[in-house]
Design a protein around this motif. Sequence first.
Motif, short mmCIF file in Angstrom:
data_model
loop_
_atom_site.label_atom_id
_atom_site.label_comp_id
_atom_site.label_asym_id
_atom_site.label_seq_id
_atom_site.Cartn_x
_atom_site.Cartn_y
_atom_site.Cartn_z
N MET A 22 14.11 67.24 29.51
CA MET A 22 13.82 68.54 28.92
C MET A 22 14.13 69.68 29.88
O MET A 22 14.20 70.84 29.46
N THR A 23 14.29 69.37 31.16
CA THR A 23 14.66 70.39 32.13
C THR A 23 16.17 70.45 32.36
O THR A 23 16.64 71.23 33.18
N GLY A 24 16.93 69.59 31.66
CA GLY A 24 18.37 69.66 31.74
C GLY A 24 19.05 68.67 32.65
O GLY A 24 20.27 68.69 32.78
N HIS A 25 18.30 67.76 33.29
CA HIS A 25 18.91 66.79 34.21
C HIS A 25 19.53 65.64 33.42
O HIS A 25 18.91 65.09 32.51
N LEU A 26 20.73 65.27 33.80
CA LEU A 26 21.47 64.24 33.09
C LEU A 26 20.82 62.88 33.26
O LEU A 26 20.39 62.50 34.35
N ARG A 27 20.80 62.12 32.16
CA ARG A 27 20.33 60.74 32.20
C ARG A 27 21.46 59.76 31.93
O ARG A 27 21.65 58.82 32.67
#
Length: 357
Positions: A22-27
């Motif tokens: 939700m904070t924009g970090h890629l998974r």
Amino acid sequence: MKDTMIGVDLAKNVFQLHSATMTGHLRFRKKLTRSRFRQFMACQPPAVVVMEACGSASYWAREMVKLGHEVKLIAPQYVRPFVERQKNDAADAEAIVVAAQRPEMRFVQPKSEDQQACAVLFRGRERLLHQRTELVNALRSVLYEYGHIIPKGIAHIKRIETILEEPNSDLPALVCEECFDLLEQIAEKTARIDVKTAKAKALSLPTDTARRLQTMPGVGPQTALAISGFAPPMESFKRGRDFAAWLGLVPRQYTSGGKETTWTRVEGWPDRYPIFVDHRCHVTPDSAGPQIHHRGIMAGTDAASQAAHAGRDRACEQDGAGDLGDDDKERGLSKSGASCGCMTDASPHKLVPVKEV
């Protein structure tokens, strides 16, 4: 609260996935076929699945809800500005996630199966209407070639039949045969349209929303069916104006930068090329009269008046502060007037208040 968002770029055969926190970090990023996409999403923990509101989006939204995911649909025009690189499936999936994480983003409500069925019926009836209109126009054009003028509209079919059935008709036998064939096709289309109209009327009776809509003047079964089939739930609109904006009935907004515009006509200017002055411009009071800075003159009604003032405004820029252009010398403009670009009370043109426009 779900901590994962998965953006899905839908396609016919291969789906592109982009997952982020939700904070924009890629998974992860994945490319899956249609069958593997369903299996993969069934194994994922509940997440927020975001897709563009395009073909098959409502179907996949219902399927993702069955798997325990939360689904959001975004209009494609809201996703396009977030594509950072060259447009491809992977960039589109990433842009969907970035757009969905914007706090001001607006989403589209997925349609239910019944809504999509009503939309299919409505589009089918509209398609038949267009086809019938095409046939009627073709029939009118054939008769026009032989001097028979038929007004527009399906209501004049009886008149065409009368012309074709006259015993002393001036039309060739082959033309009459083709015209009768067109009449048969028009009658077939009319019968199918009547069936779909009756079906739409029957579908609009059971639902409360459709019945309430038909109590309004000018709203019949077809309009009620269109609203129930294409419009999102009425609860998603905060006010009636929002629904009017969704329909496209709200006029376009033109911002003025928070300032009111009051226009004044320049008296003495030829009526053929009137010039208006905006009072938001720089105005300096003077004992001899008002001085209006040249940038206050917004525009004329045609290119001639605008070009005349364009030459006056750029006199100093083209020839220097101490020289005048040829165009300004012909007008008798003084060097001081050219250097400051002002219209003084010595000029024969005066300001006359007019209504706001």
